[in-house]
Enzyme design. Structure first.
Site, PDB file in Angstrom:
ATOM      1  N   ARG A 183       3.996  -3.769  -4.316  1.00  0.00           N
ATOM      2  CA  ARG A 183       4.166  -4.112  -2.905  1.00  0.00           C
ATOM      3  C   ARG A 183       5.568  -3.699  -2.445  1.00  0.00           C
ATOM      4  NH1 ARG A 183      -0.484  -4.106  -2.300  1.00  0.00           N
ATOM      5  NH2 ARG A 183      -1.863  -5.831  -1.739  1.00  0.00           N
TER       6      ARG A 183
ATOM      7  N   HIS B 260       0.440   4.545   0.299  1.00  0.00           N
ATOM      8  CA  HIS B 260      -0.294   3.361  -0.192  1.00  0.00           C
ATOM      9  C   HIS B 260      -1.707   3.783  -0.625  1.00  0.00           C
ATOM     10  CE1 HIS B 260      -0.528  -1.285   0.011  1.00  0.00           C
ATOM     11  NE2 HIS B 260      -1.369  -0.816  -0.907  1.00  0.00           N
TER      12      HIS B 260
HETATM   13  C1  GLV Z   1      -3.939  -2.508  -2.395  1.00  0.00           C
HETATM   14  O1  GLV Z   1      -2.755  -2.484  -2.311  1.00  0.00           O
HETATM   15  C2  GLV Z   1      -4.688  -3.656  -2.795  1.00  0.00           C
HETATM   16  O2  GLV Z   1      -4.112  -4.728  -2.913  1.00  0.00           O
HETATM   17  O3  GLV Z   1      -5.907  -3.524  -3.014  1.00  0.00           O
END
Ligand code: GLV
Length: 301
Positions: A216, A264
């Site tokens: 994160r 991400h």
């Molecule tokens: C992605 O970051 C998730 O938590 O699935």
């Protein structure tokens, strides 16, 4: 009673999820909007990064099933009904995707492939020293579903892997950081891990070491990482997650020669397999069986 699919989606994503979920759960009524739906008739919410407040006002809710593996953002929603169980996404396909991303990053760092890409842009022909995988020490922070899969994959590839989890205590961290060529972060985001990757953390890392953050953005103090890179203490960072996402235009990471940015995307939920994970939990709830992968809301994961 019916299922409410709720999230913030890319183009076609909601429709894709809806069709996979309807195929996996033909016996359920599934809606992706509350228009024309009695909110009291919804007892299950299947959510992907839902807008804040979107689960308030559903009095019959009995299960919140996340399509995301990390539920930090979901749990931070103060309007989330406190007594409703939350389950997170655990899907071997997602773990495998994360292991691939980590393997690519560690391999590229170990063999200097990011440095070669940079050299190419400068028209520079300069072979770098070649180390064996077994000589490359990798610290994997977080040994849950994803961290465990990553550690196993790196180990199978011959890397010298050592894991650390929060329960090992903070005292075990500095010696591990000092001994590692690459640190891969896969910790859950909790009050104790928020901001862990800061100036003190980087100072404990070995000179020339590299960071891979696949967990994160809030684990990382971005200014401290930039300072450690610019001072030449750290050699490279591979970052999939950021304080603000999408990474803002003009952010220093975009053009930093020793930062590799991913959008991400290290391990995206795959509806083809994740729909079956959701279906199993929906049926468990209906049958009064225990739920799988229920989140401990006090612990935060
Ligand atoms: C992605 O970051 C998730 O938590 O699935």
């Amino acid at each position: 009673m019916s299922v409410f699919l709720c999230g913030q989606w890319g183009p076609d994503e909601a429709g894709d999820w809806l069709s996979h979920l309807r195929r996996a759960l033909p016996e359920e009524t599934i809606a992706d909007s509350l228009a024309g739906v009695d909110p009291a008739g919804i007892d299950i919410a299947v959510v992907a990064n839902p807008p804040l407040g979107s689960l308030a006002g559903l009095p019959g809710l009995r299960l919140i099933q996340s399509l995301w593996a990390g539920v930090d953002r979901l749990l931070a929603d103060r309007s989330l009904p406190p007594q409703v169980p939350v389950a997170r996404m655990v899907d071997p396909a997602m773990n495998a995707a994360m292991a691939e991303t980590a393997l690519w990053a560690v391999l590229a760092l170990h063999r200097g492939f990011f440095a070669y890409a940079h050299q190419q842009r400068q028209g520079l022909w300069r072979p770098l020293p070649q180390r064996r995988a077994g000589e490359w020490r990798v610290a994997v922070l977080g040994l849950g579903q994803m961290g465990g899969a990553v550690a196993a994959r790196l180990q199978a590839q011959g890397y010298a892997v050592q894991g650390w989890r929060s329960a090992d205590g903070p005292a075990a961290l500095p010696p591990l950081l000092a001994a590692s060529h690459t640190v891969v972060n896969l910790l859950p985001l909790t009050p104790t891990t928020r901001g862990l990757l800061d100036a003190r953390f980087f100072a404990a890392m070995a000179p020339g070491a590299s960071l891979v953050n696949l967990a994160r953005g809030a684990h990382l103090v971005e200014a401290d990482l930039l300072a450690a890179l610019d001072a030449g203490h750290l050699s490279h960072a591979v970052l999939d997650v950021f304080q603000a996402e999408p990474l803002p235009i003009g952010h220093a990471f975009w053009s930093h020669p020793r930062v590799t940015v991913l959008p991400h995307a290290a391990a995206q939920t795959d509806p083809r397999s994740a729909a079956a994970v959701v279906a199993a939990n929906v049926r468990a709830l209906r049958a009064g069986r225990p739920l799988a992968h229920q989140v401990d809301r006090g612990r935060g994961y």
